[in-house]
Design an enzyme around this catalytic site. Structure first.
Site, PDB file in Angstrom:
ATOM      1  CG  ASP A  90      39.963 -14.029  17.080  1.00  0.00           C
ATOM      2  OD1 ASP A  90      40.145 -14.958  17.890  1.00  0.00           O
ATOM      3  OD2 ASP A  90      40.140 -14.162  15.856  1.00  0.00           O
ATOM      4  CG  HIS A 109      40.139 -22.245  13.973  1.00  0.00           C
ATOM      5  ND1 HIS A 109      40.263 -20.893  13.750  1.00  0.00           N
ATOM      6  CD2 HIS A 109      41.152 -22.819  13.283  1.00  0.00           C
ATOM      7  CE1 HIS A 109      41.314 -20.673  12.959  1.00  0.00           C
ATOM      8  NE2 HIS A 109      41.861 -21.822  12.664  1.00  0.00           N
ATOM      9  CG  HIS A 139      38.048 -16.531  14.300  1.00  0.00           C
ATOM     10  ND1 HIS A 139      39.187 -16.433  15.048  1.00  0.00           N
ATOM     11  CD2 HIS A 139      38.005 -17.801  13.862  1.00  0.00           C
ATOM     12  CE1 HIS A 139      39.801 -17.605  15.056  1.00  0.00           C
ATOM     13  NE2 HIS A 139      39.098 -18.439  14.341  1.00  0.00           N
ATOM     14  CG  ASN A 146      43.840 -23.170  21.947  1.00  0.00           C
ATOM     15  OD1 ASN A 146      42.997 -22.356  22.325  1.00  0.00           O
ATOM     16  ND2 ASN A 146      44.641 -22.945  20.946  1.00  0.00           N
TER      17      ASN A 146
END
Lengths: 321, 433
Positions: free
Chosen positions: B316, B190, B243, B105
């Site tokens: 991350d 996500h 994550h 993204n």
């Protein structure tokens, strides 16, 4: 995380020597001097004397990123009664980059050698961010949904003048607690001073885990108001309706509005308070708001000036020494 | 790339503790590199190095596969002021990372095969790190219609994800899992329900209430995880959850794995080393997405690392510049850098007994490489000599402003770490140390 509050122990510690950013973690021995000094300013104001020399030559800037006529005016009068040069700055919140404006404004004001900076901002923590960047004493005049310390001090002063104490009293805070900085500061102050605090509102307007702040939670006025010594109503923002947290004004008033019948459940003579501006017919009925003996809403405004004089006085003394 | 290494002299990395999670290897030894590849792991200690070989004395430190970081953002393309591939590669080398999977993204989003090829080439130009671009699940990562997953895969997209955005639409997520399956590709989510998360900047609870910050209920994570696990079962697709940070989501994943579902997950160092109190006093460097959690969740993440529920640790890495962070908390950008501290913070869980050294390195090398189907993350003859030499006991202090890489927004600023990378090799060439 039972010790969730520990992180803040002393948060007010060194910062408080110079700034007033919040009441969380503030010890009663630090709260009382503000109230005592404010008390003396009430008398001074009523005698129509002024103390024009105390802050002579000091510059106080009212830096308001959010509209507020009453708080800004209250600080302005307080500053002028003490002889400060008061400047009002309303910063447009519609500017492209609010954050940049915030810190840019901070460095500009710093260069102008401001002594006292009164800040109102829509974002929680904005005054704390400013306080790290300026030499002036920063006074939080309301930040987001975080704190509004002078409001809580003036509320406490109002209650204390009626009951002669705060210890052992029961105070109900009603309405949109979730989005209220007034509620948070009052909870911190009143629980520190030994009052029992209840919060009353629909579950969608009660903040998560608020019990950890030492309050009792009620979802109906009838139970929550029973035998309380003071009722603090909070303003319901219209956008809460559009956000779906409350279906309609009429439903809200039906279940959470303060009218005479509900007030009768409180202890006889219980104080009716509101930080203003009021939505009559939404959270409070006019008959109650204008009650000759029980409503202290106008008195709160008067206490506001005295409390802010006390805050300016004490903080500028710190800055002096 | 090894072609460019044909003329490099052989390299003998001597006097090291060889560690390879893929085989359980953990013994003193030496490793011979030739033509950019691992040539020999079993060279006797008294054997003479090949003629013309350079020797590097490892000083008894640990030599393991170069780290495979399966979750990072770089600013390129579109936000080069935050980080470029070149600056990220420098930080990666400092952190012992030799393979870096990057989220799509960006601006523009990696939803076109040409962009996948571009990013891979930009990685090769650094000579330091393999950049593995993820392809976007949806065009522009907008969550509206599927991107050209087949063409992206063909161009070398490592897997598919919309990066920091969750695919909110249930039908679309079903299609993604289903369609990607046809290309043998994994879909990475996500896991955060976007409507519950909207406008929030901290985990809902006492702390957010005290700070007056808009909260995100922790349940936003397991709610989406539960949905996606159901969809994985429905489609037979391969799901990876990025994550992961809550006890409830990890419990769902643990059960799904026991049921034989094709699901994996990773977590990031902040979620097993910090809890929400790190945001106290409105510290924007600790504003992350997902937000830091209460201590009970941190402990659950540690337990899930220990019992194998979590398959990988990714950095991350999320570069932000000062102007992104010097704002009131709710307005500040979320994310922290993590390339330089990935190994050091993970080592904290070795030192406190949560993980064995071998298990920790497994989570940073072999297992993420397996999820992404890479010929990396192992010490095996014939593989590219991507290597990391580190001292598990060497102390250092994280210091924002003084670390390699353009962005310095570390949530670990000031933290003392035990475990430091001494040298990093990419395809046999020393790129750090």
């Amino acid at each position: 995380m039972a010790e969730g509050g520990r992180f803040f122990a002393g948060q007010e510690g060194s910062a408080s020597q110079r700034h007033l950013l919040g009441l969380q973690g503030m010890h009663p021995t630090r709260i009382e001097p503000f109230l005592d000094l404010a008390e003396s300013y009430v008398l001074l104001n009523r005698s129509r004397k002024t103390q024009r020399d105390l802050l002579r030559g000091r510059t106080l800037i009212n830096l308001f990123f959010e509209d507020s006529t009453r708080t800004r005016t209250s600080f302005e009068i307080a500053g002028k009664r003490l002889g400060a040069d008061v400047i009002n700055m309303s910063v447009s919140t519609s500017s492209v980059n609010k954050g940049e404006t915030l810190l840019d404004t901070a460095s500009t004001l710093n260069a102008m050698r401001t002594d006292l900076l009164v800040v109102r901002h829509a974002q929680s923590g904005a005054p704390a961010l400013l306080a790290r960047k300026v030499d002036a004493s920063v006074i939080n005049a309301g930040d987001g949904t975080h704190e509004h310390p002078t409001q809580a001090l003036l509320d406490a002063l109002t209650i204390r003048r009626h009951y002669g104490r705060l210890q052992g009293l029961t105070v109900a805070i009603c309405g949109d607690v979730a989005h209220s900085r007034v509620a948070r500061s009052n909870i911190h102050l009143l629980t520190a001073m030994g009052s029992r605090v209840r919060v009353i509102g629909p579950p969608t307007l009660i903040p998560s885990e608020v019990e950890a702040l030492g309050v009792e939670v009620f979802h109906d006025m009838e139970t929550g108001l029973r035998d309380v010594d003071a009722v603090m109503m909070l303003r319901l923002q219209r956008e809460r309706m559009s956000g779906g947290l409350v279906p309609s004004e009429r439903e809200y008033f039906r279940f959470f509005g303060l009218d005479s019948a509900r007030l009768a459940l409180a202890r006889p003579g219980a104080l009716v308070m509101h930080p203003g501006p009021m939505n009559r017919g939404v959270e409070i009925d006019s008959a109650v708001a204008d009650h000759a003996t029980q409503s202290v809403i106008q008195e709160q405004v008067e206490m506001g000036v005295a409390v802010r004089m006390a805050v300016l006085d004490r903080l500028s003394r710190r800055a002096n020494s | 790339m090894p072609g460019t290494r044909l003329l490099d002299p052989p390299l003998l990395i001597d006097n090291v503790r060889l560690l390879d999670p893929a085989t359980g290897l953990d013994r003193p030894g030496r490793l011979l590199v030739a033509r950019g590849m691992i040539e020999d792991l079993d060279l006797p200690s008294d054997a003479a190095p090949p003629e013309g070989a350079e020797t590097f004395d490892g000083g008894g430190a640990v030599l393991c596969p170069g780290l495979v970081d399966m979750r990072a953002s770089v600013g390129e393309p579109g936000h080069e002021y935050r980080e470029t591939i070149a600056s990220a590669a420098e930080a990666a080398s400092f952190g012992g990372i030799t393979t870096l999977a990057v989220l799509p993204n960006t601006t523009p989003a990696i939803d076109d095969p040409a962009l996948v090829r571009l990013l891979r080439a930009r990685g090769e130009e650094t000579g330091r790190v393999t950049i593995l671009p993820y392809g976007a699940i949806t065009k522009g990562c907008r969550g509206e219609e599927l991107a050209e997953l087949g063409l992206l895969r063909e161009a070398g997209a490592a897997a598919f994800t919309d990066g920091t955005r969750a695919v909110a639409d249930t039908r679309l997520m079903r299609l993604a899992l289903s369609y990607a399956r046809g290309f043998g590709a994994t879909v990475i989510q996500h896991p955060e329900d976007p409507s519950l998360a909207r406008g929030g900047s901290a985990t809902e609870g006492e702390l957010a209430t005290r700070l007056g910050l808009p909260g995100i209920p922790a349940a936003a994570e397991p709610i989406l995880v539960a949905r996606d696990l159901m969809l994985a079962k429905l489609t037979g697709g391969t799901l990876h959850l990025g994550h992961v940070s809550t006890a409830a989501a990890l419990e769902l994943i643990r059960r799904a794995k026991a049921d034989g579902l094709s699901v994996t997950c990773d977590t990031a160092p902040p979620y097993f080393d910090l809890n929400e109190t790190a945001i106290g006093d409105f510290r924007t460097f600790s504003k992350l997405s997902p937000p830091l959690r209460p201590e009970a969740d941190r402990l659950a993440v540690c337990a899930a690392l220990a019992d194998g529920t979590i398959d990988a640790i990714g950095s991350d890495h999320m570069p932000r510049d000062a102007d992104d962070k010097r704002l009131p908390f709710a307005q500040a950008a979320a994310g922290g850098v993590g390339l330089t501290t990935l190994l050091g913070v993970t080592m904290a869980r070795v030192h406190d007994g949560t993980l064995t050294l071998l298990a920790a390195i497994d989570l940073l090398t072999t297992r993420p490489a397996r999820i992404l189907g890479l010929q990396a993350g192992r010490l095996a003859r014939g593989l590219a000599a991507d290597l990391c030499l580190f001292d598990p006991e060497r102390s250092w202090r994280v210091q924002s402003g003084a670390m390699p890489g353009r962005a310095q927004n570390s949530p670990f600023d000031g933290r003392a770490l035990d475990g430091r990378v001494l040298a990093t090799w990419k395809a046999g060439r020393r790129v750090f140390g």
